[in-house]
Design a protein around this motif. Sequence first.
Motif, mmCIF file in Angstrom:
data_model
loop_
_atom_site.group_PDB
_atom_site.id
_atom_site.type_symbol
_atom_site.label_atom_id
_atom_site.label_comp_id
_atom_site.label_asym_id
_atom_site.label_seq_id
_atom_site.Cartn_x
_atom_site.Cartn_y
_atom_site.Cartn_z
ATOM 1 N N UNK A 150 15.726 -4.137 -4.811
ATOM 2 C CA UNK A 150 16.299 -2.803 -4.986
ATOM 3 C C UNK A 150 15.470 -1.897 -5.885
ATOM 4 N N UNK A 151 14.422 -2.419 -6.453
ATOM 5 C CA UNK A 151 13.520 -1.613 -7.286
ATOM 6 C C UNK A 151 12.188 -2.349 -7.363
ATOM 7 N N UNK A 152 11.163 -1.647 -7.796
ATOM 8 C CA UNK A 152 9.829 -2.234 -7.809
ATOM 9 C C UNK A 152 9.089 -1.834 -9.074
ATOM 10 N N UNK A 153 7.871 -2.325 -9.213
ATOM 11 C CA UNK A 153 7.080 -2.082 -10.416
ATOM 12 C C UNK A 153 5.795 -1.334 -10.095
ATOM 13 N N UNK A 154 5.794 -0.537 -9.013
ATOM 14 C CA UNK A 154 4.561 0.081 -8.552
ATOM 15 C C UNK A 154 4.349 1.507 -8.991
ATOM 16 N N UNK A 155 3.223 2.086 -8.517
ATOM 17 C CA UNK A 155 2.846 3.479 -8.808
ATOM 18 C C UNK A 155 2.735 4.313 -7.544
ATOM 19 N N UNK A 156 3.020 3.730 -6.365
ATOM 20 C CA UNK A 156 2.704 4.363 -5.089
ATOM 21 C C UNK A 156 3.508 5.619 -4.790
ATOM 22 N N UNK A 157 3.175 6.298 -3.699
ATOM 23 C CA UNK A 157 3.855 7.545 -3.334
ATOM 24 C C UNK A 157 5.309 7.347 -2.928
ATOM 25 N N UNK A 158 5.719 6.088 -2.675
ATOM 26 C CA UNK A 158 7.111 5.788 -2.336
ATOM 27 C C UNK A 158 7.627 4.651 -3.206
ATOM 28 N N UNK A 159 8.925 4.693 -3.496
ATOM 29 C CA UNK A 159 9.549 3.637 -4.287
ATOM 30 C C UNK A 159 10.688 3.009 -3.489
ATOM 31 N N UNK A 160 10.891 1.718 -3.708
ATOM 32 C CA UNK A 160 11.980 0.997 -3.050
ATOM 33 C C UNK A 160 13.299 1.341 -3.737
ATOM 34 N N UNK A 194 3.696 13.564 -0.588
ATOM 35 C CA UNK A 194 3.872 13.293 0.844
ATOM 36 C C UNK A 194 4.889 14.244 1.468
ATOM 37 N N UNK A 195 4.777 14.437 2.771
ATOM 38 C CA UNK A 195 5.702 15.326 3.462
ATOM 39 C C UNK A 195 7.040 14.652 3.748
ATOM 40 N N UNK A 196 7.007 13.385 4.150
ATOM 41 C CA UNK A 196 8.234 12.676 4.513
ATOM 42 C C UNK A 196 8.995 12.275 3.248
ATOM 43 N N UNK A 197 10.277 12.622 3.194
ATOM 44 C CA UNK A 197 11.074 12.389 1.996
ATOM 45 C C UNK A 197 11.544 10.946 1.865
ATOM 46 N N UNK A 198 11.925 10.334 2.963
ATOM 47 C CA UNK A 198 12.451 8.970 2.924
ATOM 48 C C UNK A 198 12.003 8.205 4.160
ATOM 49 N N UNK A 199 11.836 6.903 3.997
ATOM 50 C CA UNK A 199 11.460 6.020 5.108
ATOM 51 C C UNK A 199 12.432 4.850 5.119
ATOM 52 N N UNK A 203 0.802 -1.226 0.000
ATOM 53 C CA UNK A 203 0.000 0.000 0.000
ATOM 54 C C UNK A 203 0.840 1.283 0.000
ATOM 55 N N UNK A 204 2.137 1.183 0.170
ATOM 56 C CA UNK A 204 3.003 2.363 0.115
ATOM 57 C C UNK A 204 3.744 2.452 -1.215
ATOM 58 N N UNK A 261 -2.965 -4.194 7.195
ATOM 59 C CA UNK A 261 -1.910 -4.750 8.018
ATOM 60 C C UNK A 261 -1.628 -3.803 9.173
ATOM 61 N N UNK A 262 -0.479 -3.972 9.815
ATOM 62 C CA UNK A 262 -0.161 -3.077 10.916
ATOM 63 C C UNK A 262 0.937 -2.093 10.569
ATOM 64 N N UNK A 263 1.480 -2.174 9.347
ATOM 65 C CA UNK A 263 2.431 -1.155 8.916
ATOM 66 C C UNK A 263 1.670 0.122 8.572
ATOM 67 N N UNK A 264 2.250 1.281 8.845
ATOM 68 C CA UNK A 264 1.552 2.548 8.613
ATOM 69 C C UNK A 264 1.593 2.978 7.153
ATOM 70 N N UNK A 265 0.738 3.932 6.830
ATOM 71 C CA UNK A 265 0.771 4.580 5.515
ATOM 72 C C UNK A 265 1.788 5.717 5.582
ATOM 73 N N UNK A 266 2.865 5.584 4.847
ATOM 74 C CA UNK A 266 3.925 6.597 4.888
ATOM 75 C C UNK A 266 3.413 7.976 4.466
ATOM 76 N N UNK A 267 2.532 7.993 3.471
ATOM 77 C CA UNK A 267 2.085 9.264 2.902
ATOM 78 C C UNK A 267 1.240 10.084 3.869
ATOM 79 N N UNK A 268 0.719 9.448 4.916
ATOM 80 C CA UNK A 268 -0.128 10.186 5.864
ATOM 81 C C UNK A 268 0.689 10.970 6.880
#
Length: 562
Positions: free
Chosen positions: A225-235, A257-262, A98-99, A550-557
């Motif tokens: 090291x990389x992914x195939x998604x569209x989400x607000x964060x990339x691996x 999103x406000x947070x630059x890196x997670x 979801x991230x 799940x129990x992991x948070x939404x980074x974009x929030x």
Amino acid sequence: MRKSISIISLLLVFVMLFTLTGCGKSTDKSAEPASAPTAKTELTKTTIPWYRGEITVMQSKDTGFKKKTPPGTVVYATSGQIIGADPMNSQEEYPWSHNVYEGLLTRDWKTGEIKGLLATEWKYDDKGNLNITLREGVKFHDGTTLDAEDVLFTLKRTATHPKSKIAEATSKIDFAKSFKKDATHLTLVFKEPSGALISVLASGWAGIMSKEFVESKGKDYDYMDADAGTGPYKLVETVTGNSQTFKRFDEYWGEKPEVEAVVYKLFKDYTAMAIAYQNGELDFTLNNNYDTVKRFMNGEITDTTYYRIGVNRSQHLQLTTLGGTPLKDVRIRQALAYCIDYKSLIVGTYESEEMANLPRSIFMGGIKYAINLGTYEYNPEKAKQLLAEAGYSKDKPLELKLMTSDNVNNMAAAQIVQNYAAEIGIKISVTSQNSTAMTKDINDKNIPSKWDIVLTSTNYGSGDPDDFLAGRAAYGKQPGTFSANMGIDDQKLCDLMAQGSATIDEAKRAEIYKEIQQMFYDQCWVIPLNVRTSNVLCRSYLQNTEFLSGYHPRFASWKLAQ
């Protein structure tokens, strides 16, 4: 390797059990967690709505703790695992779910209402086909643009991939007849109705992938090291056994999103994780153990927001009615349900009622159509009466075989169940296996002759009951043709499950699954023991945390207070 329960362990559990049960019966059906230890400093306690169940939030004293992790970065940790960011690996409990990936649909995290994400419209037509309109201008992390072809590719992959958890729903799509109208419009045609599909499309397993990226990397790509998604964060990086790093995707179609890196860090030692949090090396920790939670409750950990949320796994007893097992007699199954003090079992298994919730149905909170039937009553006298009617007593005990994994929590719960059962006249022999061997055994078609009871956990899955019940009975098959993991010999239940699977009308599905839940409760085919909680510590400067399935948070929030 199988291991017998040691006599010493049994004696210790026996002593613990009677210490706990001396406090009285556990018949309260309220959803409130246990009261916390007396705090040295005042804690502010509130609750917030969540579609999986209410989240308890506590705030400790603010002393002005300053952020020590890098500016614009959130560093968080848990004791879980690090795994490649392929949606087929998802259990709804990995940081990239979801991230990094987005589905066609998503859920409102407070109400559970399904709403559009990559899809702006979705509607069944008179022929039962699902017509989907995609959001325009969505970029994948590899730079390609979302196209209807990517959606068809992803859904076909979920229907055929050997690790797919949602193939039961997506394999009902007829991909030979489904088609792309243009870049943003497609139609799904079905071989047969797929009642769970809408829920599945909002799950972490259905993250839409770039066809070009997946095909260019090949089937053995590890997504480390990389992914195939569209989400607000990339691996961007995985350090095996240590951490994964995610960076904000600057071409994201939605709000920036406000947070630059997670940075997600792995800790196998709870004490080390707690020390790192207190030292300021971590901004956020998941799945803290009770020792850490207790220190927070006692006011020893300040500048912290504590979240108590139900996770996506329930611990339960599966009782087979196949083969020659005595558990074909419903009175014996009911006796087992009534002989357990569920609150005391939680304490004996996890150290505190703070660490798990009482069950309310075979369905966990957040699963569609879940109803609150309450926890089985702890009533050993009623259990003895039912057992006597079936011809057994402490003087003439019934012998049963139970198998569980060698997970410490499952072992503890098995020992406690064993002792409660002994008090009414049921002698349970317990065998443990490693999780791989256990999985093989519970899917063995000959399992009914080996085990009467399996103590295990079931995960939340997509949140659709069709998906959640997939391990209980084979859809559309006759009783007796499935394993003890599914081991329920009841034609009506099979028929109802088949109807639920093939129905897309929401009102009809709600009635079907309400009846199924009541049947499970009355027949005691499965005895839910508890639903674990995730006990989260979050620095006060990190605000606006949201949780999905799940129990992991939404980074974009996340918002970082100045």
